[in-house]
Motif scaffolding. Sequence first.
Motif, PDB file in Angstrom:
ATOM      1  N   SER A  45     -13.295  -7.252  25.296  1.00 52.73           N
ATOM      2  CA  SER A  45     -12.181  -6.501  24.713  1.00 52.73           C
ATOM      3  C   SER A  45     -11.130  -7.441  24.148  1.00 52.73           C
ATOM      4  O   SER A  45     -10.554  -7.174  23.088  1.00 52.73           O
ATOM      5  N   GLU A  46     -10.864  -8.530  24.849  1.00 53.52           N
ATOM      6  CA  GLU A  46      -9.903  -9.514  24.344  1.00 53.52           C
ATOM      7  C   GLU A  46     -10.427 -10.178  23.082  1.00 53.52           C
ATOM      8  O   GLU A  46      -9.666 -10.436  22.150  1.00 53.52           O
ATOM      9  N   ARG A  47     -11.738 -10.469  23.053  1.00 55.94           N
ATOM     10  CA  ARG A  47     -12.326 -11.067  21.852  1.00 55.94           C
ATOM     11  C   ARG A  47     -12.210 -10.121  20.669  1.00 55.94           C
ATOM     12  O   ARG A  47     -11.917 -10.538  19.556  1.00 55.94           O
ATOM     13  N   ALA A  49      -9.910  -7.880  20.270  1.00 51.19           N
ATOM     14  CA  ALA A  49      -8.502  -7.858  19.872  1.00 51.19           C
ATOM     15  C   ALA A  49      -8.180  -9.050  18.970  1.00 51.19           C
ATOM     16  O   ALA A  49      -7.450  -8.914  17.985  1.00 51.19           O
ATOM     17  N   GLU A  50      -8.753 -10.211  19.291  1.00 52.41           N
ATOM     18  CA  GLU A  50      -8.555 -11.389  18.442  1.00 52.41           C
ATOM     19  C   GLU A  50      -9.194 -11.183  17.065  1.00 52.41           C
ATOM     20  O   GLU A  50      -8.612 -11.543  16.044  1.00 52.41           O
ATOM     21  N   ARG A  52      -9.699  -8.283  15.624  1.00 53.08           N
ATOM     22  CA  ARG A  52      -8.854  -7.304  14.923  1.00 53.08           C
ATOM     23  C   ARG A  52      -7.662  -7.985  14.260  1.00 53.08           C
ATOM     24  O   ARG A  52      -7.317  -7.674  13.120  1.00 53.08           O
ATOM     25  N   ALA A  53      -7.037  -8.904  14.997  1.00 54.19           N
ATOM     26  CA  ALA A  53      -5.887  -9.630  14.432  1.00 54.19           C
ATOM     27  C   ALA A  53      -6.333 -10.464  13.229  1.00 54.19           C
ATOM     28  O   ALA A  53      -5.645 -10.488  12.190  1.00 54.19           O
ATOM     29  N   GLU A  87     -12.091  -0.482  15.215  1.00 55.92           N
ATOM     30  CA  GLU A  87     -11.044   0.448  15.636  1.00 55.92           C
ATOM     31  C   GLU A  87     -11.101   0.661  17.142  1.00 55.92           C
ATOM     32  O   GLU A  87     -12.179   0.916  17.703  1.00 55.92           O
ATOM     33  N   PRO A  88      -9.965   0.536  17.824  1.00 52.59           N
ATOM     34  CA  PRO A  88      -9.984   0.725  19.287  1.00 52.59           C
ATOM     35  C   PRO A  88     -10.521   2.108  19.647  1.00 52.59           C
ATOM     36  O   PRO A  88     -10.209   3.099  18.998  1.00 52.59           O
ATOM     37  N   GLU A  93     -15.765  -0.230  22.203  1.00 54.71           N
ATOM     38  CA  GLU A  93     -16.319  -0.484  23.536  1.00 54.71           C
ATOM     39  C   GLU A  93     -17.831  -0.682  23.471  1.00 54.71           C
ATOM     40  O   GLU A  93     -18.380  -1.560  24.149  1.00 54.71           O
TER      41      GLU A  93
END
Length: 178
Positions: A45-47, A49-50, A52-53, A87-88, A93
Amino acid sequence: MAGLVLTFTGLAGPYWPVVIAGLYGAGALIAPPERPAPPGFPSPSERLAEIRADFGELGGYLADVDLPPAAAARLTELTELLAALLEPGWVAEALARDPEGVHAVSRTVRQDVPEAVDAFVRTRWWTRLTPGTESPERHLERQLGLLHEEAGRLASALRDAEQRRQESHTRYLEDRRQ
């Protein structure tokens, strides 16, 4: 504890310091060694998020590039598909559970799309100096088409995995009924 019991009951006698030290040493040898903490690698999930940024940063870069209409349309299709994958929610997931998929999206966002667009911009400038060579627009369109196909295969694989999950749950419920 056993050394204290032996000492207070008088069974250790005058050798009680040796008994306590010996039992302590034996306990230290028997006990498992301290294990080092595992490295703190980022979770999927953190990956994401990175990524996505980085995808947001890529969008800013692409907004500043002047592309021909056909290539811009292909790029829009690709970025919409990548945005849907990143997209979250439950899609992200499902993607996070697929390390190869995360790697493919990361590579597309961080390397392939920027490289394709940058190569187009640079080659377009050189083509103006040497006309008659193959059009850089065609190469860009082909590259973006290939990247879109790859992202489409990833989306299909994620859909198939969810479909198998649903079918598996149906079989489980049917088997449980019997």
